[in-house]
Design a protein around this motif. Structure first.
Motif, PDB file in Angstrom:
ATOM      1  N   TRP A  85      21.555 -17.770   7.951  1.00  0.00           N
ATOM      2  CA  TRP A  85      21.238 -17.557   6.375  1.00  0.00           C
ATOM      3  C   TRP A  85      20.922 -18.685   5.430  1.00  0.00           C
ATOM      4  N   VAL A  86      21.267 -19.910   5.263  1.00  0.00           N
ATOM      5  CA  VAL A  86      20.078 -21.210   5.323  1.00  0.00           C
ATOM      6  C   VAL A  86      18.880 -21.004   5.529  1.00  0.00           C
ATOM      7  N   GLY A  87      18.837 -21.094   6.925  1.00  0.00           N
ATOM      8  CA  GLY A  87      17.388 -20.760   7.407  1.00  0.00           C
ATOM      9  C   GLY A  87      16.499 -20.326   7.333  1.00  0.00           C
ATOM     10  N   GLU A  88      16.725 -18.769   7.153  1.00  0.00           N
ATOM     11  CA  GLU A  88      16.363 -18.036   7.236  1.00  0.00           C
ATOM     12  C   GLU A  88      15.249 -17.769   5.393  1.00  0.00           C
ATOM     13  N   GLN A  89      15.949 -18.498   4.865  1.00  0.00           N
ATOM     14  CA  GLN A  89      15.893 -18.631   2.868  1.00  0.00           C
ATOM     15  C   GLN A  89      14.686 -19.684   2.658  1.00  0.00           C
ATOM     16  N   PRO A  90      13.481 -19.627   3.047  1.00  0.00           N
ATOM     17  CA  PRO A  90      12.449 -20.694   2.545  1.00  0.00           C
ATOM     18  C   PRO A  90      12.335 -21.145   1.511  1.00  0.00           C
ATOM     19  N   SER A  91      12.555 -20.957   0.725  1.00  0.00           N
ATOM     20  CA  SER A  91      13.047 -22.056  -1.087  1.00  0.00           C
ATOM     21  C   SER A  91      14.452 -22.790  -0.607  1.00  0.00           C
ATOM     22  N   LEU A  92      15.713 -21.805   0.051  1.00  0.00           N
ATOM     23  CA  LEU A  92      16.834 -23.484  -0.004  1.00  0.00           C
ATOM     24  C   LEU A  92      16.489 -24.148   1.268  1.00  0.00           C
ATOM     25  N   LEU A  93      16.366 -23.951   1.805  1.00  0.00           N
ATOM     26  CA  LEU A  93      15.871 -24.535   3.506  1.00  0.00           C
ATOM     27  C   LEU A  93      14.962 -26.230   3.009  1.00  0.00           C
ATOM     28  N   ASP A  94      13.695 -25.438   2.346  1.00  0.00           N
ATOM     29  CA  ASP A  94      13.313 -26.990   1.114  1.00  0.00           C
ATOM     30  C   ASP A  94      14.076 -27.254   0.777  1.00  0.00           C
ATOM     31  N   THR A  95      15.285 -26.587  -0.197  1.00  0.00           N
ATOM     32  CA  THR A  95      16.309 -27.234  -1.412  1.00  0.00           C
ATOM     33  C   THR A  95      16.940 -28.039  -0.236  1.00  0.00           C
ATOM     34  N   LEU A  96      17.214 -28.624   0.265  1.00  0.00           N
ATOM     35  CA  LEU A  96      18.608 -28.718   1.402  1.00  0.00           C
ATOM     36  C   LEU A  96      17.376 -29.981   1.866  1.00  0.00           C
ATOM     37  N   HIS A  97      16.284 -29.627   2.898  1.00  0.00           N
ATOM     38  CA  HIS A  97      15.552 -30.843   3.259  1.00  0.00           C
ATOM     39  C   HIS A  97      15.701 -31.709   2.079  1.00  0.00           C
ATOM     40  N   ALA A  98      14.801 -31.213   0.651  1.00  0.00           N
ATOM     41  CA  ALA A  98      14.849 -32.198  -0.296  1.00  0.00           C
ATOM     42  C   ALA A  98      16.167 -33.086   0.181  1.00  0.00           C
ATOM     43  N   GLY A  99      16.857 -32.494  -0.491  1.00  0.00           N
ATOM     44  CA  GLY A  99      17.843 -32.990  -0.911  1.00  0.00           C
ATOM     45  C   GLY A  99      18.498 -33.573  -0.447  1.00  0.00           C
ATOM     46  N   LEU A 100      19.148 -33.521   0.654  1.00  0.00           N
ATOM     47  CA  LEU A 100      19.293 -34.115   2.056  1.00  0.00           C
ATOM     48  C   LEU A 100      18.558 -35.769   1.711  1.00  0.00           C
ATOM     49  N   LEU A 101      17.268 -35.397   1.472  1.00  0.00           N
ATOM     50  CA  LEU A 101      16.381 -37.419   1.633  1.00  0.00           C
ATOM     51  C   LEU A 101      16.921 -37.710   0.771  1.00  0.00           C
ATOM     52  N   HIS A 102      17.057 -36.802  -0.951  1.00  0.00           N
ATOM     53  CA  HIS A 102      16.869 -37.827  -1.964  1.00  0.00           C
ATOM     54  C   HIS A 102      19.011 -38.152  -1.615  1.00  0.00           C
ATOM     55  N   GLU A 103      19.785 -37.998  -1.209  1.00  0.00           N
ATOM     56  CA  GLU A 103      20.663 -38.410  -0.886  1.00  0.00           C
ATOM     57  C   GLU A 103      20.766 -39.777  -0.409  1.00  0.00           C
ATOM     58  N   CYS A 104      20.286 -39.391   1.269  1.00  0.00           N
ATOM     59  CA  CYS A 104      20.011 -40.966   1.911  1.00  0.00           C
ATOM     60  C   CYS A 104      19.539 -41.592   1.257  1.00  0.00           C
ATOM     61  N   THR A 105      18.490 -42.003  -0.055  1.00  0.00           N
ATOM     62  CA  THR A 105      17.984 -43.080  -0.181  1.00  0.00           C
ATOM     63  C   THR A 105      18.372 -44.409  -0.761  1.00  0.00           C
ATOM     64  N   THR A 106      19.458 -43.833  -1.410  1.00  0.00           N
ATOM     65  CA  THR A 106      20.311 -45.269  -1.654  1.00  0.00           C
ATOM     66  C   THR A 106      21.533 -45.516  -0.715  1.00  0.00           C
ATOM     67  N   THR A 107      21.660 -45.311   0.464  1.00  0.00           N
ATOM     68  CA  THR A 107      22.818 -45.619   1.370  1.00  0.00           C
ATOM     69  C   THR A 107      22.476 -45.801   2.562  1.00  0.00           C
ATOM     70  N   GLY A 108      20.957 -45.966   3.107  1.00  0.00           N
ATOM     71  CA  GLY A 108      20.350 -46.337   4.381  1.00  0.00           C
ATOM     72  C   GLY A 108      20.473 -45.505   5.215  1.00  0.00           C
ATOM     73  N   GLY A 109      19.887 -43.848   4.634  1.00  0.00           N
ATOM     74  CA  GLY A 109      20.009 -42.686   5.515  1.00  0.00           C
ATOM     75  C   GLY A 109      21.050 -41.997   5.810  1.00  0.00           C
ATOM     76  N   PHE A 110      21.899 -42.598   4.995  1.00  0.00           N
ATOM     77  CA  PHE A 110      23.636 -41.240   5.058  1.00  0.00           C
ATOM     78  C   PHE A 110      22.767 -40.624   3.649  1.00  0.00           C
ATOM     79  N   PRO A 111      23.766 -39.517   3.553  1.00  0.00           N
ATOM     80  CA  PRO A 111      23.576 -39.226   2.018  1.00  0.00           C
ATOM     81  C   PRO A 111      25.116 -39.588   1.559  1.00  0.00           C
ATOM     82  N   PHE A 112      25.220 -39.967   0.337  1.00  0.00           N
ATOM     83  CA  PHE A 112      26.115 -40.945  -0.390  1.00  0.00           C
ATOM     84  C   PHE A 112      27.056 -39.735  -0.676  1.00  0.00           C
ATOM     85  N   VAL A 113      26.781 -38.338  -0.803  1.00  0.00           N
ATOM     86  CA  VAL A 113      28.344 -37.533  -0.919  1.00  0.00           C
ATOM     87  C   VAL A 113      28.904 -38.171  -0.129  1.00  0.00           C
TER      88      VAL A 113
END
Length: 411
Positions: free
Chosen positions: A330-358
C-alpha cells in the motif's frame, strides 16, 4: 576447585595468556584473503552478464515473467515483478518542503540464571523529527521489565526462548512507530525500522508457542493497520543486505518454461553473489531500483490481511553503498507516497554516511549500557533483600567478571 586450596587466587591466570592465539589463525587469514580475491574476480566477471540478463527479463514483460514465477511454485524463494520494469532505475524525486520522519529501535536484556534475579527487559527508543519546521525532535523511551512466571516460562515450563523475546521486542518497535506516527500533523510522514518488515521470528520460534506467536503477530499487524489508516510511508531499512531474491528471478527468467523444475531451480549459477552486487553496479547515488514482490509463505500471510511486503534497492551514497528497503504494497502502489519515502530516506542519510538519522538516534535511546544494567540489578537486589529473598550473582558470573575485566589471578 578443591585443588586451588592453599594457593593465591591472584595467580590463577597468567597475564601472558591470551584468549585468542592470533598466530594460530594466520594461515586461515591468508586463505580468507585468497577467497575474497576469488569472489571479487567472480563478481567482476558475473555482474555484466547479470545486468544483461536483467534487461532481457525486463524485455519479456511482466506477464511473461509472472507465468514463470507461477511455474516455479509457492516455495520458490525468489522475487516477482510488480508494475515497474524490473531493470528500471528511478532518480531521486523532489523533497517535500516539510515532512515528518519517525524511527524506532529496541534492545533487550535476556534472562540470565547467573544474575541476581531471573528476568528480562525490553527497551524501546523512538524519535519524531519534523523537517522544515524548526521544531525540536521529540524522543521517547519505554522500558518493560518482565519477571512474572508466565513471562519467563513457556507452557511446558521451560525458560522462554530468546527468539520469543526478540519477537516481543519487534512487536514493541512497530507499536512505538504507530504511536509516534499517530501524533504527527497532516504533513507527509515516514516511519522507519532498522529491520525487515516480515516478522521472521514467527517461523523460528518453537511450534509449541503457537498461541503466543499468533497473538504477537496479531499485535504487529494491528500496528501496521494503524499506519496504513494514517497513510504513513512505512519502511524497513536493511543495511548491507545479503539477499539474492532478484538474482533468483534473473535465473528463472533465463529458463524456458519446460525447464522450470525444482531440481533446476536448486542449481544456483550465482553462488557467492547477491542482489547487492547487481544493484551496486546498476544504481547511481540517489536512485532506487524497481519494486519487487518477495515470494515467501510468510509474505502470503501478510498479503491476506493487506500488508504484502515489497522491496527495492537504494543507493543513499556516499559512493556505491546499497541498501534494501522493504515496504508494504500500500506504500508502493501510491506514487506520491513512494516518492516522499525515496526523497525522505536520502535526506535522512545525508548527515550519517548513508544510514537514517532517526534510526541512529533511536538506537542510542534504546541501547542499555553495561553501567545501566549494573544499576538495574543493584535495584533488583535491593528489592529482593527487602522482600526477604537472597540475591547476588552466581559464583560463575563473578569469576567471568574477573576475566572479562582483564583482572589476572595467579597461583
Amino acid at each position: 576447585m578443591g585443588f586451588l586450596i592453599g594457593y593465591n587466587a591472584e595467580r590463577l591466570f597468567d597475564e601472558k595468556i591470551m584468549s585468542l592465539n592470533l598466530s594460530r589463525i594466520l594461515p586461515q587469514l591468508s586463505r580468507l584473503g585468497k577467497s575474497l580475491s576469488e569472489r571479487q574476480r567472480m563478481r567482476n566477471e558475473s555482474v555484466p552478464k547479470l545486468k544483461n540478463l536483467l534487461q532481457q527479463a525486463s524485455a519479456m514483460g511482466v506477464e511473461a515473467l509472472q507465468m514463470k514465477v507461477s511455474a516455479a511454485g509457492d516455495r520458490w524463494p525468489g522475487a516477482a515483478p510488480t508494475d515497474e520494469a524490473v531493470d528500471a532505475v528511478f532518480p531521486a524525486p523532489a523533497l517535500p518542503a516539510a515532512f515528518v520522519v519517525v524511527g524506532a529501535d529496541g534492545s533487550q536484556i535476556y534472562p540470565d540464571r547467573h544474575a541476581p534475579a531471573f528476568y528480562y527487559l525490553i527497551n524501546i527508543g523512538s524519535i519524531q523529527v519534523t523537517h522544515g519546521s524548526g521544531a525540536t525532535p521529540v524522543t521517547s523511551q519505554e522500558a518493560s521489565l518482565y519477571f512474572a512466571q508466565e513471562d519467563l516460562y513457556d507452557r511446558q515450563g521451560r525458560p522462554l526462548q530468546p527468539v520469543m523475546i526478540n519477537l516481543r521486542r519487534d512487536v514493541a518497535e512497530m507499536q512505538a512507530l504507530a504511536s509516534a506516527a499517530s501524533k504527527t500533523s497532516d504533513l507527509p510522514t515516514l516511519a522507519l525500522l532498522d529491520n525487515s518488515l516480515l516478522l521472521w521470528m514467527t517461523l523460528e520460534a518453537d511450534t509449541g508457542a503457537r498461541r503466543e506467536i499468533d497473538q504477537r503477530l496479531k499485535e504487529y499487524l494491528a500496528a501496521m493497520d494503524l499506519l496504513r489508516k494514517e497513510n504513513v510511508a512505512l519502511a524497513g531499512f536493511i543495511d548491507r543486505p545479503r539477499n539474492a531474491n532478484t538474482l533468483a528471478l534473473i535465473h528463472l527468467a533465463d529458463l524456458a518454461l519446460e525447464q522450470i523444475h525444482p531440481d533446476e531451480l536448486r542449481v544456483n549459477p550465482y553462488l557467492g553473489l547477491s542482489d547487492y552486487d547487481l544493484f551496486q553496479a546498476l544504481l547511481p547515488v540517489g536512485s532506487r531500483s524497481a519494486r519487487f514482490l518477495y515470494k515467501s509463505p510468510l509474505n502470503r500471510d501478510f498479503a491476506a490481511v493487506g500488508h504484502q511486503v515489497q522491496y527495492f534497492y537504494l543507493n543513499p551514497g556516499p559512493g556505491e553503498r546499497i541498501v534494501r528497503v522493504e515496504i508494504p504494497a500500500w506504500v508502493g502502489e501510491q506514487p506520491s507516497l513512494l516518492d516522499t519515502l525515496h526523497a525522505g530516506l536520502l535526506h535522512e542519510c545525508t548527515t550519517t554516511g548513508g544510514f537514517p538519522f532517526v534510526l541512529v538516534r533511536a538506537h542510542e535511546l534504546a541501547v542499555v549500557s553495561t553501567r545501566e544494567r549494573e544499576l538495574l540489578e543493584q535495584q533488583i537486589a535491593r528489592v529482593m533483600l527487602m522482600a526477604g529473598e537472597r540475591s547476588g550473582p552466581s559464583q560463575k558470573s563473578v569469576t567471568k567478571t574477573w576475566t572479562q575485566g582483564r583482572r589476572r589471578h595467579h597461583l
